[in-house]
Design an enzyme around this catalytic site. Structure first.
Site, PDB file in Angstrom:
ATOM      1  N   SER A  43       0.825  -1.211   0.000  1.00 26.53           N
ATOM      2  CA  SER A  43       0.000   0.000   0.000  1.00 26.53           C
ATOM      3  C   SER A  43       0.859   1.259   0.000  1.00 26.53           C
ATOM      4  O   SER A  43       0.560   2.223  -0.727  1.00 26.53           O
ATOM      5  CB  SER A  43      -0.950   0.010   1.201  1.00 26.53           C
ATOM      6  N   GLU A  44       1.932   1.281   0.761  1.00 28.83           N
ATOM      7  CA  GLU A  44       2.762   2.479   0.837  1.00 28.83           C
ATOM      8  C   GLU A  44       3.494   2.757  -0.478  1.00 28.83           C
ATOM      9  O   GLU A  44       3.642   3.912  -0.877  1.00 28.83           O
ATOM     10  CB  GLU A  44       3.762   2.359   1.994  1.00 28.83           C
ATOM     11  N   ILE A  45       3.920   1.710  -1.158  1.00 27.26           N
ATOM     12  CA  ILE A  45       4.557   1.916  -2.471  1.00 27.26           C
ATOM     13  C   ILE A  45       3.509   2.394  -3.483  1.00 27.26           C
ATOM     14  O   ILE A  45       3.760   3.305  -4.274  1.00 27.26           O
ATOM     15  CB  ILE A  45       5.245   0.632  -2.961  1.00 27.26           C
TER      16      ILE A  45
END
Length: 276
Positions: A43-45
């Site tokens: 999700s963060e990428i």
């Protein structure tokens, strides 16, 4: 320049405002319902330079196809790229797979909870390393992203412009919730989204604020068209790509060289293909 120091009353009132909004109107996303380090990394990428409404369906599809570091690490890159398609900034897809390979090969499939180690991984800088540790491990790391930046500018720099992250960073550190940093950062982000609906983008006062370039006709668009053509055809000559893409040949050649440099594609004379 001496950093701004907030008094206890100001910090408490600030936290009260942010928490109240979050508890009554906070947003819900599937990646907020988990602390699985793999899902947090994905999700963060994905959320780098991409809005949540675009990420949400792609996140569900991607993690259904590749539910673990192991499955992502061993997948053909063409499959990874196919699931990534539509998110843009395709280097992130390659970086994400390389992160998975790093975790599997060097850390026994377990993501390190040290931001300094994560910062050394492909596609992860200091801010993303810190955010992963906050969301996956509930560590009170310090980081700034666009919505967090908007919140601090709105509350503490209202009559200023050209505000640097170096000015904001100490305030983030002073106000971070040591006991529940995961939800605190979610709360800050949600309040930042609210501010952008209520006022002209507060981030425009940031010294780091830039407008995203138009996608149509951009290098990013041509890169994406090349990758799409190679997804469909597996391998193509330069002339075949030029026919499929119908853009300036010199620009296509330039983007092909960039994609080779980024290790997204390979060239085996006379064919271009996705990296294996």
């Amino acid at each position: 320049m001496k950093s701004k120091q907030l008094d206890t009353a100001t910090i408490e009132q600030f936290k009260k405002t942010i928490w109240h909004y979050f508890h009554t109107q906070g947003r819900t996303f599937s990646w907020r319902k988990t602390t699985d380090p793999y899902l947090i990394v994905v999700s963060e990428i994905m959320l780098q330079q991409t809005q949540t409404f675009r990420v949400e369906p792609k996140f569900e599809n991607f993690t259904a196809h590749f539910p673990t570091f192991q499955t992502l690490a061993t997948a053909p890159f063409s499959e990874v790229l196919r699931c990534w398609k539509g998110l843009g900034y395709n280097r992130r897809a390659l970086a994400l797979q390389k992160i998975a390979q790093e975790v599997v090969h060097n850390y026994n499939g377990i993501l390190p909870n040290d931001p300094e180690i994560l910062d050394s991984f492909p596609g992860i800088g200091p801010a993303t390393a810190a955010s992963i540790c906050a969301f996956a491990f509930n560590k009170p790391t310090i980081f700034i992203e666009t919505n967090i930046r908007a919140v601090f500018i709105h509350f503490f720099f209202q009559n200023q412009t050209k505000i640097t992250d170096a000015q904001i960073y100490p305030l983030v550190a002073q106000t971070v919730d040591e006991h529940n940093p995961r939800n605190w950062y979610y709360a800050l982000m949600d309040y930042g989204v609210l501010l952008k609906k209520m006022y002209p983008n507060p981030s425009r006062k940031s010294a780091h604020h830039t407008k995203q370039s138009t996608f149509e006709g951009s290098n990013r668009q041509i890169r994406g068209l090349i990758l799409q053509a190679l997804l469909e055809q597996a391998s193509c000559t330069f002339e075949q790509l030029c026919c499929a893409i119908n853009r300036d040949k010199n620009k296509i050649a330039e983007m092909l060289n960039e994609l080779i440099k980024d290790k997204l594609i390979e060239y085996h004379d006379p064919f271009f293909k996705l990296s294996s």
